[in-house]
Design a protein around this motif. Structure first.
Motif, mmCIF file in Angstrom:
data_model
loop_
_atom_site.group_PDB
_atom_site.id
_atom_site.type_symbol
_atom_site.label_atom_id
_atom_site.label_comp_id
_atom_site.label_asym_id
_atom_site.label_seq_id
_atom_site.Cartn_x
_atom_site.Cartn_y
_atom_site.Cartn_z
ATOM 1 N N GLY A 6 -45.294 -71.162 -9.841
ATOM 2 C CA GLY A 6 -45.658 -70.882 -8.463
ATOM 3 C C GLY A 6 -45.459 -69.409 -8.135
ATOM 4 N N THR A 7 -45.326 -69.063 -6.864
ATOM 5 C CA THR A 7 -45.128 -67.685 -6.428
ATOM 6 C C THR A 7 -43.639 -67.382 -6.414
ATOM 7 O OG1 THR A 7 -47.120 -67.798 -5.071
ATOM 8 C CG2 THR A 7 -45.585 -66.019 -4.594
ATOM 9 N N GLU A 8 -43.209 -66.493 -7.328
ATOM 10 C CA GLU A 8 -41.783 -66.247 -7.525
ATOM 11 C C GLU A 8 -41.487 -64.746 -7.639
ATOM 12 O OE1 GLU A 8 -39.449 -68.289 -7.193
ATOM 13 O OE2 GLU A 8 -40.452 -70.227 -7.262
ATOM 14 N N LEU A 9 -40.217 -64.416 -7.864
ATOM 15 C CA LEU A 9 -39.743 -63.043 -7.928
ATOM 16 C C LEU A 9 -40.003 -62.448 -9.307
ATOM 17 C CD1 LEU A 9 -38.124 -60.718 -6.577
ATOM 18 C CD2 LEU A 9 -36.066 -61.770 -7.531
ATOM 19 N N TRP A 10 -40.665 -61.267 -9.331
ATOM 20 C CA TRP A 10 -40.964 -60.546 -10.563
ATOM 21 C C TRP A 10 -40.433 -59.120 -10.465
ATOM 22 C CZ3 TRP A 10 -44.297 -61.809 -14.931
ATOM 23 C CH2 TRP A 10 -44.640 -63.156 -14.976
ATOM 24 N N VAL A 11 -40.323 -58.474 -11.632
ATOM 25 C CA VAL A 11 -39.876 -57.087 -11.684
ATOM 26 C C VAL A 11 -40.628 -56.379 -12.800
ATOM 27 C CG1 VAL A 11 -37.992 -57.433 -13.329
ATOM 28 C CG2 VAL A 11 -37.803 -55.636 -11.602
ATOM 29 N N SER A 12 -40.820 -55.060 -12.663
ATOM 30 C CA SER A 12 -41.492 -54.282 -13.701
ATOM 31 C C SER A 12 -40.822 -52.917 -13.830
ATOM 32 C CB SER A 12 -42.971 -54.090 -13.370
ATOM 33 O OG SER A 12 -43.612 -53.285 -14.348
ATOM 34 N N ASP A 13 -40.700 -52.446 -15.088
ATOM 35 C CA ASP A 13 -40.217 -51.087 -15.334
ATOM 36 C C ASP A 13 -41.372 -50.145 -15.648
ATOM 37 O OD1 ASP A 13 -41.014 -51.838 -17.856
ATOM 38 O OD2 ASP A 13 -39.054 -51.622 -18.800
ATOM 39 N N GLY A 14 -42.613 -50.617 -15.429
ATOM 40 C CA GLY A 14 -43.805 -49.811 -15.673
ATOM 41 C C GLY A 14 -44.450 -50.062 -17.015
ATOM 42 N N THR A 15 -43.873 -50.967 -17.817
ATOM 43 C CA THR A 15 -44.450 -51.338 -19.108
ATOM 44 C C THR A 15 -44.798 -52.820 -19.089
ATOM 45 O OG1 THR A 15 -42.363 -51.975 -20.168
ATOM 46 C CG2 THR A 15 -42.968 -49.640 -20.224
ATOM 47 N N ALA A 16 -45.729 -53.230 -19.956
ATOM 48 C CA ALA A 16 -46.112 -54.642 -20.032
ATOM 49 C C ALA A 16 -44.925 -55.490 -20.485
ATOM 50 C CB ALA A 16 -47.284 -54.820 -20.990
ATOM 51 N N ALA A 17 -44.184 -54.982 -21.487
ATOM 52 C CA ALA A 17 -43.034 -55.741 -21.993
ATOM 53 C C ALA A 17 -41.947 -55.863 -20.944
ATOM 54 C CB ALA A 17 -42.483 -55.068 -23.244
ATOM 55 N N GLY A 18 -41.834 -54.868 -20.093
ATOM 56 C CA GLY A 18 -40.791 -54.875 -19.067
ATOM 57 C C GLY A 18 -41.228 -55.471 -17.751
ATOM 58 N N THR A 19 -42.369 -56.147 -17.748
ATOM 59 C CA THR A 19 -42.869 -56.832 -16.553
ATOM 60 C C THR A 19 -42.640 -58.326 -16.748
ATOM 61 O OG1 THR A 19 -44.547 -55.128 -16.185
ATOM 62 C CG2 THR A 19 -44.871 -57.245 -15.095
ATOM 63 N N ARG A 20 -41.757 -58.914 -15.960
ATOM 64 C CA ARG A 20 -41.322 -60.288 -16.220
ATOM 65 C C ARG A 20 -40.896 -60.974 -14.921
ATOM 66 N NH1 ARG A 20 -35.925 -59.695 -15.624
ATOM 67 N NH2 ARG A 20 -35.142 -57.560 -15.893
ATOM 68 N N MET A 21 -40.887 -62.302 -14.968
ATOM 69 C CA MET A 21 -40.357 -63.058 -13.844
ATOM 70 C C MET A 21 -38.836 -62.975 -13.875
ATOM 71 S SD MET A 21 -41.053 -67.007 -12.640
ATOM 72 C CE MET A 21 -39.953 -67.784 -13.815
ATOM 73 N N VAL A 22 -38.239 -62.704 -12.720
ATOM 74 C CA VAL A 22 -36.790 -62.575 -12.638
ATOM 75 C C VAL A 22 -36.136 -63.947 -12.576
ATOM 76 C CG1 VAL A 22 -34.867 -61.671 -11.274
ATOM 77 C CG2 VAL A 22 -36.996 -60.355 -11.472
ATOM 78 N N ALA A 23 -36.608 -64.780 -11.643
ATOM 79 C CA ALA A 23 -35.977 -66.086 -11.452
ATOM 80 C C ALA A 23 -36.962 -67.035 -10.788
ATOM 81 C CB ALA A 23 -34.726 -65.956 -10.592
ATOM 82 N N ASP A 24 -36.904 -68.310 -11.186
ATOM 83 C CA ASP A 24 -37.709 -69.361 -10.547
ATOM 84 C C ASP A 24 -36.862 -69.949 -9.418
ATOM 85 O OD1 ASP A 24 -39.574 -71.209 -9.902
ATOM 86 O OD2 ASP A 24 -39.487 -72.326 -11.791
ATOM 87 N N ILE A 25 -36.891 -69.290 -8.270
ATOM 88 C CA ILE A 25 -36.022 -69.656 -7.147
ATOM 89 C C ILE A 25 -36.308 -71.072 -6.657
ATOM 90 C CG2 ILE A 25 -35.465 -69.081 -4.742
ATOM 91 C CD1 ILE A 25 -35.899 -66.123 -5.521
ATOM 92 N N TYR A 26 -37.591 -71.431 -6.595
ATOM 93 C CA TYR A 26 -37.987 -72.807 -6.256
ATOM 94 C C TYR A 26 -38.435 -73.441 -7.570
ATOM 95 C CZ TYR A 26 -39.981 -76.600 -3.383
ATOM 96 O OH TYR A 26 -40.263 -77.811 -2.786
ATOM 97 N N PRO A 27 -37.555 -74.184 -8.244
ATOM 98 C CA PRO A 27 -37.846 -74.659 -9.610
ATOM 99 C C PRO A 27 -39.153 -75.431 -9.710
ATOM 100 C CG PRO A 27 -35.550 -75.052 -9.036
ATOM 101 C CD PRO A 27 -36.235 -74.623 -7.776
ATOM 102 N N GLY A 28 -39.768 -75.360 -10.900
ATOM 103 C CA GLY A 28 -41.050 -76.010 -11.119
ATOM 104 C C GLY A 28 -42.163 -75.137 -10.580
ATOM 105 N N ASN A 29 -43.267 -75.767 -10.156
ATOM 106 C CA ASN A 29 -44.388 -74.966 -9.661
ATOM 107 C C ASN A 29 -44.381 -74.826 -8.143
ATOM 108 O OD1 ASN A 29 -45.128 -77.516 -8.953
ATOM 109 N ND2 ASN A 29 -47.077 -77.531 -10.032
#
Length: 747
Positions: free
Chosen positions: A622-645
């Motif tokens: 679903g729509t969750e918290l993400w973070v990026s350091d400006g690289t593809a490898a460093g672009t990731r979901m931080v946490a699934d605050i509302y678990p599942g979708n």
């Protein structure tokens, strides 16, 4: 925190000052003299095409021609070069966007039957591969999807008469086997099912005029069987709870119930025909015993009730004002409380047995009054009633030479309406009145004898109304007004092909990087794309045509990270995803395709430390918290605050002590205050301010002496009041005082 990023304090920016003079920064008045940097959009065109904004829903009951609203936005169907699709607006040009191009290219999806259920909007739409089927959206492109292909393949199930029922909608649709029958959907393919085969086999029982009651637990509708004709049915969204309520016209004759109006929490009023009274006023609580004739308004088999022109007094009404007809008075105003004795003529405004006072439109005013327009024998006027004879009186009489309609009370004691020849002007125009001749104003969109119309008046905030209007430059487009000519403006030219020299580039969404500013603009050829400027005409240019052709990538959210800009952009292969640019075409590229060709819709991009926090969507989380350091490898979901979708919808990011503070939602605490350092372990709920599943909806963060001051939602005042106090909160914070609705948080 705002998504706009200005230069740091104490550091001047001549580039930004020059561009501000060209209206790049709304609401800023630079000290320097104004100079145009560059006329970006100079593309000529012939006549002004029209987007023709539509309410996109069937008005079966009372005359409520308002746009649908959900989550702070008003939704409508509009046409541009991509055909007629679903749009939404917050009353600003920047906040007016196409939700999704359901039928890609120039074809139209023709969205209709817009119906809100919680935080979702259900509607019917046409896609080439599946025909007209049931769709749902959360207001974002990524969150817009087809619910189910009920009639498989390119055939159309044509879902119609959608009505809220519990956690989903009731409607009629055809699956190619059972004809058109009543269905229910909870917004998922597995939860979409036929309720009952009312007329067995390939014949159709339909489910016309579906209307939910106030608490949404039941839907009333009209359906057909060969033994009983069209009669009253009810459903609770289950097969067992779907049945014919009563055979009002016994045998195969049809009572043809129609014009359903929800009345009290568990009942509905409607028009129906029996063997003796003609079409008259009925009420039902969903049981045979509780389905009765309220009153034979015109005795003797002549029809006397017209609920197509009706309005309720109160949120869960105890009275209903409607158009009635009898031999003595013609068409006049009536009122009912659901009983025979409580149903009577309110006023004979045009005495005699002629055509009566007519009856052209109405609108509620809070919970105690209804405004109505009519012709009272010699003039057109707007009346107001509280449902009593003594409380029925003229409100405004100087309302032109033809009937006022599309009435909408603005919450500030005024009524907006579409009027003809008001105040000496000519043509039909949007108008407003406070009840006095001096306070009755023609807003005059289209000067001269032509008409600007002013249809579908819909209150946005207190004192403002949105409507459909016409001027000679933009065609039929969405407008908004605060009741003054100066405060009446085009929201957005949705379908724009302006004339040479007057074309609008809609420069917006500005961010600075070194000695340039980056922004979104439309040159009339490439659509809305990423541009940059050094403050000179020669140095103002499009960075890259991200969405080839005139489609536009619509890069809204931007922020600087190091020597690059991160932003969201639309591309035909990927949808809305996260992009990066160093200011050159070669250095502008997709940073990461987070959600395939569906588009993750990255939003609220905010730099905190050496990272960018944002919200993004994937099917699995679903729509969750993400973070990026400006690289593809460093672009990731931080946490699934509302678990599942499920969706936590993180937003309103603010930096404090190197951490992100933001608003997010989970199934236990509602919308509350969260914090994160960019890791899953470091992401946590700060406090459940509104205990339980209720939401405090924290927002409008300001820093005060190393703490975060913010506004939360007050249950007594509501979100609108909190928004009204936004600027006052900021002022108090800057003066060194925590606002009354704030909370101090340690870094």
């Amino acid at each position: 925190m705002s998504k706009y990023h200005a230069p740091r304090r104490g550091r001047s920016s001549p580039v930004l000052s020059a561009l501000a003079a060209a209206a790049l920064v709304a609401g800023t008045s630079p000290a320097q003299s104004a100079t145009l940097v560059k006329d970006i959009n100079t593309v000529p065109a012939g006549s002004a095409p029209s987007s023709s904004p539509s309410i996109a829903r069937y008005v079966n009951t009372y005359a409520d021609y308002r746009f649908v609203q959900m989550g702070g936005y008003t939704y409508f169907a509009a046409t541009d070069t991509s055909g007629q699709e679903l749009w939404r607006t917050d009353g600003t040009a920047a906040g007016t966007t196409q939700v999704a191009d359901v039928n890609p290219g120039t074809g139209s999806s023709s969205p209709y039957y817009l119906t809100v259920v919680g935080s979702l909007l259900y509607f019917r739409a046409n896609a080439v591969t599946s025909g007209y089927e049931l769709w749902v959206t959360d207001g974002t492109k990524a969150g817009t999807r087809r619910v189910a292909d009920i009639w498989a393949g390119s055939n159309s199930s044509s879902p119609s008469y959608l009505a809220r029922c519990g956690n989903g909608v009731v409607f009629y649709a055809g699956d190619g086997t059972n004809g058109y029958e009543p269905w229910f959907s909870d917004g998922t393919a597995t939860g979409t099912k036929m309720l009952v085969d009312v007329y067995p086999g390939s014949n159709s029982g339909y489910a016309y005029y579906c209307t939910s009651n106030f608490i949404g637990s039941k839907v009333f509708f009209r359906s057909f069987t060969p033994t009983s004709g069209y009669e009253l049915w009810v459903t609770d969204g289950t097969s067992a709870g779907t049945f014919m309520v009563k055979d009002i016209y016994p045998g195969s004759g049809a009572s043809s119930p129609t014009a359903f109006v929800p009345f009290r929490p568990t009942s509905v009023m409607f028009m129906a025909t029996d063997t003796t009274t003609g079409t008259e006023l009925w009420v039902s609580d969903g049981t045979a015993a509780g389905t009765t004739l309220v009153k034979d308004v015109y005795p003797g088999g002549v029809s006397g009730t017209y609920l197509n022109y009706a309005y309720k007094l109160g949120g869960v009404p105890t009275k209903l004002v409607f158009r009635g007809y009898d031999a003595s008075n013609g068409y006049e105003w009536w009122v009912t409380d659901g009983t025979t004795s409580g149903t009577f003529l309110l006023a004979d405004l045009n005495p005699g047995t002629a055509a009566g006072s007519y009856y052209f439109g109405c609108t509620s005013a809070g919970y105690g009054q209804v405004y109505l327009s009519c012709y009272s024998g010699s003039s057109y006027a707007i009346y107001v009633t509280d449902g009593t004879t003594a409380g029925t009186k003229a409100f405004a009489t100087a309302v032109g030479t033809s009937y006022p309609y599309y009435l909408e009370e603005d919450g500030a004691g005024r009524v907006f309406f579409s009027g003809y020849n008001v105040g000496g002007s000519t043509g039909r125009e949007p108008c407003v009145t406070d009840g006095t001749a001096a306070g009755t104003l023609d807003l005059d969109l289209y000067a001269g004898s032509s008409s600007g119309y002013g249809y579908y008046m819909t209150r946005m905030a207190k004192g403002t109304c949105m409507f459909y209007g016409l001027d000679p430059w933009t065609g039929y487009e969405p407008w908004i007004s605060d009741g003054t000519k100066a405060g009446t403006r085009l929201i957005k030219d949705v379908y724009a092909t302006p004339s040479p020299g007057t074309a609008n580039d809609y420069v917006q969404y500005i961010v600075t990087m070194f000695d340039k500013v980056y922004f979104t603009a439309n040159d009339g050829v490439n659509g809305y794309e990423l541009w940059s400027s050094d403050g000179t005409a020669a140095g103002t240019k499009m960075v890259a045509d991200i969405y080839p052709g005139n489609g536009g990538s619509y890069c809204y959210y931007k922020c600087r990270l190091g020597n690059a800009i991160l932003f969201n952009a639309d591309h035909p292969d990927n949808g809305y995803e996260l992009w990066t640019s160093d200011g050159t075409a070669a250095g502008t590229k997709l940073l990461k395709d987070i959600y395939g060709n569906g588009g993750s819709n990255p939003t609220y991009l905010t730099r905190i430390g050496d990272k960018v926090f944002f919200s993004a969507y994937t099917w699995s989380a679903g729509t969750e918290l993400w973070v990026s350091d400006g690289t593809a490898a460093g672009t990731r979901m931080v946490a699934d605050i509302y678990p599942g979708n499920g969706n936590s919808y993180p937003g309103n990011f603010h930096e404090l002590g190197g951490r992100a503070y933001f608003q997010a939602y989970d199934q236990t605490n509602g919308y509350e205050l969260w914090t994160s350092d960019g890791t899953a372990a470091g992401t946590r709920l700060v406090k459940d301010i509104e205990p339980g599943v209720g939401s405090s909806s924290p927002g409008f963060f300001e820093e005060l002496n190393g703490q975060a001051a913010f506004l939360r939602l007050d249950r007594r005042d509501g979100l609108r009041a909190v928004r009204d106090r936004r600027h006052r909160c900021r002022h108090q914070a800057r003066q060194g005082h925590l606002p009354g609705l704030g909370l101090g948080l340690p870094a």
